[in-house]
Design a protein around this motif. Sequence first.
Motif, PDB file in Angstrom:
ATOM      1  N   ALA A   4       0.829  -1.208   0.000  1.00 58.49           N
ATOM      2  CA  ALA A   4       0.000   0.000   0.000  1.00 58.49           C
ATOM      3  C   ALA A   4       0.860   1.253   0.000  1.00 58.49           C
ATOM      4  CB  ALA A   4      -0.933  -0.004   1.206  1.00 58.49           C
ATOM      5  N   TYR A   5       1.953   1.240   0.753  1.00 60.09           N
ATOM      6  CA  TYR A   5       2.830   2.401   0.824  1.00 60.09           C
ATOM      7  C   TYR A   5       3.626   2.586  -0.461  1.00 60.09           C
ATOM      8  CZ  TYR A   5       6.320   5.699   2.418  1.00 60.09           C
ATOM      9  OH  TYR A   5       7.125   6.805   2.539  1.00 60.09           O
ATOM     10  N   ALA A   6       3.782   1.528  -1.231  1.00 58.55           N
ATOM     11  CA  ALA A   6       4.614   1.586  -2.436  1.00 58.55           C
ATOM     12  C   ALA A   6       4.042   2.490  -3.516  1.00 58.55           C
ATOM     13  CB  ALA A   6       4.817   0.180  -2.996  1.00 58.55           C
ATOM     14  N   HIS A   7       2.758   2.730  -3.535  1.00 54.68           N
ATOM     15  CA  HIS A   7       2.161   3.533  -4.599  1.00 54.68           C
ATOM     16  C   HIS A   7       1.916   4.965  -4.124  1.00 54.68           C
ATOM     17  CE1 HIS A   7      -0.374   4.821  -7.882  1.00 54.68           C
ATOM     18  NE2 HIS A   7       0.036   3.754  -8.544  1.00 54.68           N
ATOM     19  N   SER A   8       2.146   5.917  -5.012  1.00 54.02           N
ATOM     20  CA  SER A   8       1.985   7.333  -4.653  1.00 54.02           C
ATOM     21  C   SER A   8       0.551   7.686  -4.280  1.00 54.02           C
ATOM     22  CB  SER A   8       2.466   8.235  -5.794  1.00 54.02           C
ATOM     23  OG  SER A   8       1.680   8.044  -6.950  1.00 54.02           O
ATOM     24  N   VAL A   9      -0.444   6.983  -4.821  1.00 51.14           N
ATOM     25  CA  VAL A   9      -1.833   7.332  -4.502  1.00 51.14           C
ATOM     26  C   VAL A   9      -2.121   7.073  -3.026  1.00 51.14           C
ATOM     27  CG1 VAL A   9      -2.990   5.147  -5.111  1.00 51.14           C
ATOM     28  CG2 VAL A   9      -4.199   7.309  -5.371  1.00 51.14           C
ATOM     29  N   PHE A  60       7.289  13.144   0.500  1.00 50.42           N
ATOM     30  CA  PHE A  60       6.866  11.794   0.866  1.00 50.42           C
ATOM     31  C   PHE A  60       5.994  11.088  -0.167  1.00 50.42           C
ATOM     32  CE2 PHE A  60       7.583  14.007   4.937  1.00 50.42           C
ATOM     33  CZ  PHE A  60       8.661  13.250   5.376  1.00 50.42           C
ATOM     34  N   ALA A  61       5.033  11.769  -0.757  1.00 45.28           N
ATOM     35  CA  ALA A  61       4.106  11.084  -1.668  1.00 45.28           C
ATOM     36  C   ALA A  61       4.727  10.837  -3.034  1.00 45.28           C
ATOM     37  CB  ALA A  61       2.807  11.874  -1.818  1.00 45.28           C
ATOM     38  N   PHE A  62       5.439  11.824  -3.560  1.00 44.55           N
ATOM     39  CA  PHE A  62       5.942  11.713  -4.931  1.00 44.55           C
ATOM     40  C   PHE A  62       7.467  11.646  -5.014  1.00 44.55           C
ATOM     41  CE2 PHE A  62       1.744  13.621  -5.088  1.00 44.55           C
ATOM     42  CZ  PHE A  62       1.115  12.717  -5.927  1.00 44.55           C
ATOM     43  N   HIS A  63       8.140  11.690  -3.867  1.00 43.01           N
ATOM     44  CA  HIS A  63       9.604  11.585  -3.811  1.00 43.01           C
ATOM     45  C   HIS A  63      10.260  12.480  -4.860  1.00 43.01           C
ATOM     46  CE1 HIS A  63       9.150   8.353  -0.959  1.00 43.01           C
ATOM     47  NE2 HIS A  63       8.358   7.704  -1.810  1.00 43.01           N
ATOM     48  N   ALA A  64       9.835  13.734  -4.906  1.00 40.43           N
ATOM     49  CA  ALA A  64      10.323  14.666  -5.924  1.00 40.43           C
ATOM     50  C   ALA A  64      11.236  15.737  -5.344  1.00 40.43           C
ATOM     51  CB  ALA A  64       9.135  15.328  -6.621  1.00 40.43           C
ATOM     52  N   ASN A  65      11.719  15.540  -4.118  1.00 43.16           N
ATOM     53  CA  ASN A  65      12.543  16.569  -3.497  1.00 43.16           C
ATOM     54  C   ASN A  65      13.956  16.622  -4.062  1.00 43.16           C
ATOM     55  OD1 ASN A  65      12.807  14.071  -2.249  1.00 43.16           O
ATOM     56  ND2 ASN A  65      13.509  14.937  -0.328  1.00 43.16           N
ATOM     57  N   ALA A 108     -16.521  20.472  -0.692  1.00 42.23           N
ATOM     58  CA  ALA A 108     -15.686  21.117  -1.714  1.00 42.23           C
ATOM     59  C   ALA A 108     -14.323  20.440  -1.816  1.00 42.23           C
ATOM     60  CB  ALA A 108     -15.524  22.598  -1.395  1.00 42.23           C
ATOM     61  N   GLY A 109     -13.742  20.080  -0.680  1.00 43.74           N
ATOM     62  CA  GLY A 109     -12.444  19.413  -0.691  1.00 43.74           C
ATOM     63  C   GLY A 109     -12.520  18.023  -1.300  1.00 43.74           C
ATOM     64  N   GLY A 110     -13.573  17.314  -1.000  1.00 37.48           N
ATOM     65  CA  GLY A 110     -13.738  15.971  -1.544  1.00 37.48           C
ATOM     66  C   GLY A 110     -13.870  15.967  -3.056  1.00 37.48           C
ATOM     67  N   THR A 111     -14.518  16.978  -3.590  1.00 39.79           N
ATOM     68  CA  THR A 111     -14.681  17.031  -5.048  1.00 39.79           C
ATOM     69  C   THR A 111     -13.369  17.348  -5.760  1.00 39.79           C
ATOM     70  OG1 THR A 111     -15.304  19.365  -5.000  1.00 39.79           O
ATOM     71  CG2 THR A 111     -17.091  17.753  -4.875  1.00 39.79           C
ATOM     72  N   ASN A 112     -12.426  17.953  -5.050  1.00 37.21           N
ATOM     73  CA  ASN A 112     -11.154  18.331  -5.670  1.00 37.21           C
ATOM     74  C   ASN A 112     -10.056  17.285  -5.486  1.00 37.21           C
ATOM     75  OD1 ASN A 112     -12.389  20.689  -6.387  1.00 37.21           O
ATOM     76  ND2 ASN A 112     -11.474  21.905  -4.768  1.00 37.21           N
ATOM     77  N   LEU A 113     -10.331  16.212  -4.764  1.00 36.49           N
ATOM     78  CA  LEU A 113      -9.310  15.229  -4.433  1.00 36.49           C
ATOM     79  C   LEU A 113      -8.699  14.573  -5.674  1.00 36.49           C
ATOM     80  CD1 LEU A 113      -7.966  13.965  -1.949  1.00 36.49           C
ATOM     81  CD2 LEU A 113      -9.692  12.171  -2.050  1.00 36.49           C
ATOM     82  N   VAL A 114      -9.512  14.082  -6.570  1.00 42.18           N
ATOM     83  CA  VAL A 114      -9.000  13.409  -7.776  1.00 42.18           C
ATOM     84  C   VAL A 114      -8.263  14.412  -8.666  1.00 42.18           C
ATOM     85  CG1 VAL A 114      -9.664  12.183  -9.884  1.00 42.18           C
ATOM     86  CG2 VAL A 114     -10.744  11.605  -7.704  1.00 42.18           C
ATOM     87  N   PHE A 115      -8.855  15.579  -8.830  1.00 43.13           N
ATOM     88  CA  PHE A 115      -8.241  16.671  -9.596  1.00 43.13           C
ATOM     89  C   PHE A 115      -6.813  16.921  -9.105  1.00 43.13           C
ATOM     90  CE2 PHE A 115      -7.558  21.328  -9.106  1.00 43.13           C
ATOM     91  CZ  PHE A 115      -7.496  21.726 -10.428  1.00 43.13           C
ATOM     92  N   ASN A 116      -6.641  17.002  -7.788  1.00 43.02           N
ATOM     93  CA  ASN A 116      -5.325  17.300  -7.232  1.00 43.02           C
ATOM     94  C   ASN A 116      -4.338  16.159  -7.406  1.00 43.02           C
ATOM     95  OD1 ASN A 116      -5.268  19.996  -6.200  1.00 43.02           O
ATOM     96  ND2 ASN A 116      -6.914  19.352  -4.853  1.00 43.02           N
ATOM     97  N   TYR A 117      -4.770  14.921  -7.205  1.00 50.59           N
ATOM     98  CA  TYR A 117      -3.840  13.803  -7.379  1.00 50.59           C
ATOM     99  C   TYR A 117      -3.313  13.767  -8.816  1.00 50.59           C
ATOM    100  CZ  TYR A 117      -1.657   9.334  -7.862  1.00 50.59           C
ATOM    101  OH  TYR A 117      -0.730   8.360  -8.145  1.00 50.59           O
ATOM    102  N   VAL A 118      -4.213  13.864  -9.764  1.00 45.11           N
ATOM    103  CA  VAL A 118      -3.812  13.801 -11.170  1.00 45.11           C
ATOM    104  C   VAL A 118      -2.815  14.921 -11.489  1.00 45.11           C
ATOM    105  CG1 VAL A 118      -4.654  14.109 -13.536  1.00 45.11           C
ATOM    106  CG2 VAL A 118      -5.868  12.598 -11.962  1.00 45.11           C
ATOM    107  N   TRP A 123       1.707  16.466 -13.406  1.00 50.41           N
ATOM    108  CA  TRP A 123       2.025  17.843 -13.786  1.00 50.41           C
ATOM    109  C   TRP A 123       3.038  18.456 -12.820  1.00 50.41           C
ATOM    110  CZ3 TRP A 123       2.438  21.261 -17.367  1.00 50.41           C
ATOM    111  CH2 TRP A 123       2.484  22.620 -17.070  1.00 50.41           C
ATOM    112  N   THR A 124       2.646  18.662 -11.577  1.00 44.50           N
ATOM    113  CA  THR A 124       3.501  19.365 -10.627  1.00 44.50           C
ATOM    114  C   THR A 124       4.804  18.624 -10.351  1.00 44.50           C
ATOM    115  OG1 THR A 124       1.568  20.366  -9.594  1.00 44.50           O
ATOM    116  CG2 THR A 124       3.590  20.396  -8.322  1.00 44.50           C
ATOM    117  N   PHE A 125       4.714  17.335 -10.036  1.00 41.11           N
ATOM    118  CA  PHE A 125       5.901  16.555  -9.685  1.00 41.11           C
ATOM    119  C   PHE A 125       6.261  15.545 -10.765  1.00 41.11           C
ATOM    120  CE2 PHE A 125       4.037  17.508  -5.379  1.00 41.11           C
ATOM    121  CZ  PHE A 125       4.934  18.522  -5.087  1.00 41.11           C
ATOM    122  N   ARG A 126       5.958  15.875 -12.012  1.00 41.48           N
ATOM    123  CA  ARG A 126       6.262  14.951 -13.101  1.00 41.48           C
ATOM    124  C   ARG A 126       7.765  14.705 -13.172  1.00 41.48           C
ATOM    125  NH1 ARG A 126       5.074  19.640 -17.128  1.00 41.48           N
ATOM    126  NH2 ARG A 126       7.181  20.411 -17.469  1.00 41.48           N
TER     127      ARG A 126
END
Length: 150
Positions: A4-9, A60-65, A108-118, A123-126
């Motif tokens: 479960a921890y292995a995936h960024s989602v 932590f989530a995307f290891h992009a540091n 409002a936050g729940g509706t933006n969750l998928v938008f933000n992950y994608v 995009w942001t941490f590509r």
Amino acid sequence: MRLAYAHSVTRFLALAALGFGFDLTLLAVLDATTPLPPAATVTIAFWLTYALNFALNRTFAFHANGHGVRGQLARFAPQVLGDYVLTVVGVTALGALGLGLVPARIIAGGTNLVFNYVLYRWWTFRRRPEPPPAPAEEPALALAAADRTP
């Protein structure tokens, strides 16, 4: 657990829950202790939470540091601005319908969750593809070049 921890989602969702808890707590405290209008309390809580989320997701989530933060911040700016507009409009509209501030923020936050992950993920941490390795020199050519040096 390791799978479960292995995936960024999974990491993103855990950090989103932590960040959203921070956001809602800050929102409730600001709403209860200040005379600020709802749009102002949502704005303050939103921006402080997003600063925290950017740093946590980057590390932590995307290891992009290990990648350039300037480019990430440049891509993050339109993402967070779009999410901010959607959040304020959503909270304002739900408040006008009679919903309380915190429940409106949750919806409002729940509706933006998928938008933000994608957007965070692609995009942001590509990650840019690694450049191909330089071709190795032929051993015979390297020896011939070494023989010519005085």
